[in-house]
Design a protein around this motif. Structure first.
Motif, mmCIF file in Angstrom:
data_model
loop_
_atom_site.group_PDB
_atom_site.id
_atom_site.type_symbol
_atom_site.label_atom_id
_atom_site.label_comp_id
_atom_site.label_asym_id
_atom_site.label_seq_id
_atom_site.Cartn_x
_atom_site.Cartn_y
_atom_site.Cartn_z
ATOM 1 N N GLU A 511 -7.338 -11.173 -2.689
ATOM 2 C CA GLU A 511 -8.079 -10.058 -2.577
ATOM 3 C C GLU A 511 -7.040 -8.963 -2.624
ATOM 4 O OE1 GLU A 511 -11.821 -9.303 -0.973
ATOM 5 O OE2 GLU A 511 -11.486 -10.392 -2.880
ATOM 6 N N GLU A 512 -5.679 -8.978 -1.931
ATOM 7 C CA GLU A 512 -4.820 -7.903 -1.989
ATOM 8 C C GLU A 512 -4.274 -7.464 -3.338
ATOM 9 O OE1 GLU A 512 -4.104 -5.908 0.285
ATOM 10 O OE2 GLU A 512 -5.376 -6.998 1.866
ATOM 11 N N ILE A 513 -4.404 -8.722 -4.118
ATOM 12 C CA ILE A 513 -3.788 -8.500 -5.442
ATOM 13 C C ILE A 513 -4.840 -7.734 -6.111
ATOM 14 C CG2 ILE A 513 -3.309 -9.552 -7.900
ATOM 15 C CD1 ILE A 513 -1.885 -11.697 -6.061
ATOM 16 N N HIS A 514 -5.959 -8.078 -6.117
ATOM 17 C CA HIS A 514 -7.216 -7.351 -6.804
ATOM 18 C C HIS A 514 -7.109 -5.739 -6.616
ATOM 19 C CE1 HIS A 514 -10.784 -6.166 -8.903
ATOM 20 N NE2 HIS A 514 -11.284 -5.986 -7.850
ATOM 21 N N LEU A 515 -7.132 -5.660 -5.262
ATOM 22 C CA LEU A 515 -7.473 -4.346 -4.699
ATOM 23 C C LEU A 515 -6.256 -3.359 -4.949
ATOM 24 C CD1 LEU A 515 -8.794 -5.212 -1.116
ATOM 25 C CD2 LEU A 515 -10.055 -4.165 -3.219
ATOM 26 N N ALA A 516 -4.879 -4.060 -5.024
ATOM 27 C CA ALA A 516 -3.636 -3.333 -5.359
ATOM 28 C C ALA A 516 -3.831 -2.886 -6.880
ATOM 29 C CB ALA A 516 -2.557 -4.085 -5.268
ATOM 30 N N ALA A 517 -4.302 -3.970 -7.676
ATOM 31 C CA ALA A 517 -4.365 -3.591 -9.350
ATOM 32 C C ALA A 517 -5.621 -2.456 -9.468
ATOM 33 C CB ALA A 517 -4.960 -5.015 -10.115
ATOM 34 N N ARG A 518 -6.635 -2.688 -8.729
ATOM 35 C CA ARG A 518 -7.981 -1.714 -8.865
ATOM 36 C C ARG A 518 -7.435 -0.438 -8.498
ATOM 37 N NH1 ARG A 518 -12.449 -1.948 -4.559
ATOM 38 N NH2 ARG A 518 -10.884 -0.478 -3.432
ATOM 39 N N ASP A 519 -6.817 -0.238 -7.550
ATOM 40 C CA ASP A 519 -6.446 0.989 -6.991
ATOM 41 C C ASP A 519 -4.894 1.437 -7.480
ATOM 42 O OD1 ASP A 519 -8.890 1.074 -5.513
ATOM 43 O OD2 ASP A 519 -7.622 0.193 -3.800
ATOM 44 N N TYR A 520 -4.390 0.763 -8.453
ATOM 45 C CA TYR A 520 -3.022 1.222 -8.905
ATOM 46 C C TYR A 520 -1.965 1.590 -7.705
ATOM 47 C CZ TYR A 520 -5.789 2.040 -12.929
ATOM 48 O OH TYR A 520 -6.736 1.853 -14.019
ATOM 49 N N ASP A 521 -2.243 0.534 -6.575
ATOM 50 C CA ASP A 521 -1.432 0.641 -5.771
ATOM 51 C C ASP A 521 -0.618 -0.445 -5.089
ATOM 52 O OD1 ASP A 521 -0.347 1.649 -3.003
ATOM 53 O OD2 ASP A 521 -2.151 1.537 -1.800
ATOM 54 N N PRO A 522 0.384 -0.830 -5.738
ATOM 55 C CA PRO A 522 1.140 -2.176 -5.274
ATOM 56 C C PRO A 522 1.750 -2.049 -3.998
ATOM 57 C CG PRO A 522 2.385 -0.689 -6.811
ATOM 58 C CD PRO A 522 1.056 -0.011 -6.900
ATOM 59 N N SER A 523 1.772 -0.900 -3.200
ATOM 60 C CA SER A 523 2.295 -0.961 -1.883
ATOM 61 C C SER A 523 1.405 -1.708 -0.881
ATOM 62 C CB SER A 523 2.222 0.611 -1.476
ATOM 63 O OG SER A 523 1.285 0.943 -1.124
ATOM 64 N N ARG A 524 0.289 -1.989 -1.484
ATOM 65 C CA ARG A 524 -0.776 -3.049 -0.644
ATOM 66 C C ARG A 524 0.142 -4.438 -0.614
ATOM 67 N NH1 ARG A 524 -6.259 -1.752 -0.340
ATOM 68 N NH2 ARG A 524 -6.443 -3.543 0.807
ATOM 69 N N ILE A 525 0.685 -4.687 -1.405
ATOM 70 C CA ILE A 525 1.405 -6.121 -1.201
ATOM 71 C C ILE A 525 2.585 -5.981 -0.421
ATOM 72 C CG2 ILE A 525 2.842 -7.937 -2.653
ATOM 73 C CD1 ILE A 525 -0.306 -7.346 -3.517
#
Length: 582
Positions: A511-525
């Motif tokens: 889920e985190e990978i998908h949300l990071a990609a969707r929002d262009y926000d890799p800091s989620r990782i």
């Protein structure tokens, strides 16, 4: 490609629908109703792991009170063989589902089977995406802004690839135009000063003042002496620029490789000019009626393009009329094409010639005003720039030491160079810290924290969790306890709050990978890894492994090893190493 959170959510919908159909056949509820329920994950697990609103959402269509509907559903639910061990009715009629051992066991199996690819999904649908980042002028050393943009672009490309996109990493080399002329003039001044003395050759006020320019001039003088002094000025400037670029570009490439960044392509702006592609692109805009001539120059009617773009996006005429819109020069009176013209041509090349579905650029926040203009120009070419060009704007970095901003570099005099920074701290710390905040937030980079070896330093904290698990596995292996296969683990013995929370955290990774990609926000990782490390440390402190019954020992050892795998996987996305010993 497993997403156990989505799998459980889908099963809640399926089980509820089947129970409704069974209840309807028994005459307990009206048949044929279409109920659109929401399925949420409650923050408090006392309310179950998943909550369905089916009973409330269906009250009107089924002509019954929600709790009566909920009771009919629960009475007809068949949980055997499912991911859930119980369902309870709560509040006005929520159906609260509690996960059972099968789901927890399948999380462990999914990580085992997918290994380094765990978390991958197909949301990107194979979309061909270019991520262009850093693209610093090759007129000086890489600096702090490049360091943030570098890791942001590199990690975003990694995340998009894991999300199912076909990604491409590119560096656009600005080896043409005004800044290269200024670069040549700056080297020329330093070169001439070496020959005739500083006092006899003024340095241009607008020139590049860094020590790197002096070093380039010195290297040219040592190699060629004063033989370039008497060349025609234009020829000398060309040779000086060519030499400077031949030193600087490989140096940039080397600095970025040291930083863990390798591009699929270094694309040279000069190639667009030399091939006539910039001129062709401007001609296309002319043919489509988007240009006009004024004061001997050719202008793009940016105002008209932007008005049409903003109206399409839903702005009112009144809102658009209030905007301070200006047109842009494409070709100057002297026949030279502007940087904006080259930029339009480059992005046309990305979308039209090379066929990327989407072009993502990482830019500094100071380029904000340029975004809509470039998108509108691409719209004018029929390339749908408003949707296919995505610009991720990045705020500034403040380098801190002893609680105070660090302003000066040891070498270059004005900015802090990337190679200077990497002499002070590890690549792991640099990559982790520069990606630790969303691009929209300014970043305070604490040099003191980055070198600390304790839990206050987030990269150390995450790496330590990984190393701790590796040591645990090695220690128990010496005593004859091997990590079991997931199929040999009885997930029912993993039942403490700490164990269940840890497995749920592992399930969250896709889920985190998908949300990071969707929002262009890799800091989620980054945030996910810190949270996962924290969940592991809590589990490790609460749940004994060594000395437990074989079944419990094996299950807990497998859980620890699964955490190790996901931590390594996440750090790999960030370009951070996963050490086995610390």
């Amino acid at each position: 490609m497993s997403n156990m959170i989505q799998a459980a959510r889908a099963q809640v919908a399926q089980l509820t629908q089947q129970a409704y159909e069974k209840a309807a056949q028994a005459g307990l509820l009206p048949e044929g109703a279409q109920v659109k329920a929401t399925i949420e994950i409650p923050k408090d697990t006392a309310h179950g792991d998943y909550a369905s609103s089916f009973a409330m959402a269906g009250a009107k269509a089924l002509h019954k009170a929600p709790r009566a509907i909920a009771q009919a559903i629960v009475d007809n639910l068949e949980l055997e063989g499912s991911y859930f061990q119980k369902v309870e009715i709560a509040g006005p009629g929520f159906l609260n589902f509690t996960l059972g051992p099968r789901w927890y066991g399948e999380v462990l199996s999914a990580v085992e089977q997918e290994g380094a690819e765990y978390g991958a999904n197909t949301e990107g649908n194979g979309e061909k995406v270019m991520v262009e980042f850093v693209s610093a002028n090759p007129t000086g050393p890489m600096h702090m802004g490049n360091a943030r943009g570098g890791v942001l672009g590199d990690t975003l490309a990694n995340v998009l690839k894991r999300d199912g996109c076909d990604t491409w990493k590119e560096f656009y080399v600005n080896d043409a135009g005004n800044q290269i002329h200024k670069f040549a003039v700056s080297i020329n001044a330093r070169y001439m000063q070496l020959i005739v003395g500083e006092e006899n050759f003024p340095f241009p006020e607008e020139g590049y003042h860094g020590d790197d320019i002096k070093e380039l001039a010195k290297a040219i003088y040592e190699k060629h002496g004063d033989s370039w002094k008497d060349l025609p000025e234009e020829e000398r400037l060309d040779k000086l620029a060519e030499y400077g670029l031949s030193v600087n570009i490989p140096r940039m490439e080397s600095d970025l490789k040291r930083y863990g960044i390798v591009y699929d392509q270094w694309f040279f702006e000069s190639s667009l000019h030399n091939s006539g592609y910039v001129a062709e692109t401007v001609e296309l805009l002319e043919k489509k009626g988007w240009t006009y001539e004024k004061d001997g120059a050719l202008w793009l009617n940016t105002t008209k393009l932007l008005k049409e773009k903003f109206m399409r996006e839903g702005k009112t005429q009144e809102q658009v009329d209030k905007l301070d819109l200006k047109d842009d020069v494409l070709r100057r009176g002297n026949g030279f094409y502007t940087y904006f013209a080259a930029d339009i041509a480059y992005h046309r090349n990305k979308l039209e010639v090379r066929g990327f579905d989407k072009a993502i650029n990482i830019w500094g926040a100071d380029h904000h005003g340029h975004v809509a203009r470039l998108q509108a120009a691409l719209d004018g070419l029929g390339l749908d720039g408003s949707h296919r060009l995505v610009v991720v704007l990045m705020q500034l970095v403040n380098l801190m030491q002893d609680g105070k901003p660090v302003r000066m570099s040891k070498r270059s005099g004005k900015t802090i160079a990337l190679h200077d920074l990497l002499d002070e701290i590890s690549v792991d710390a640099a990559r982790y810290f520069f990606n630790s905040r969303a691009s929209t937030s300014p970043l305070d980079f604490d040099l003191d924290l980055a070198v600390r070896e304790d839990s206050e330093n987030p990269v150390y904290y995450v790496q330590y969790a990984h190393a701790r698990i590796c040591s645990l596995i090695a220690r128990l292996a010496e005593e004859g306890a091997q990590v079991p296969q997931a199929n040999d683990v009885d997930a029912a013995v993993l039942n403490t709050p700490e164990e269940l929370a840890l497995i749920k955290a592992l399930a969250q990774f896709p889920e985190e990978i998908h949300l990071a990609a969707r929002d262009y926000d890799p800091s989620r990782i980054n945030r996910y890894l810190v949270a996962l490390a924290g969940d592991f440390h809590r589990f490790y402190n609460a749940c004994r492994i060594k000395g437990e019954e074989p079944q419990v020992l094996g299950a807990r050892l497998k859980l620890a090893d699964t955490v190790r795998s996901v931590l390594a996987n996440g750090m790999g996305l960030l370009g951070v190493s996963a050490p086995e010993k610390m």
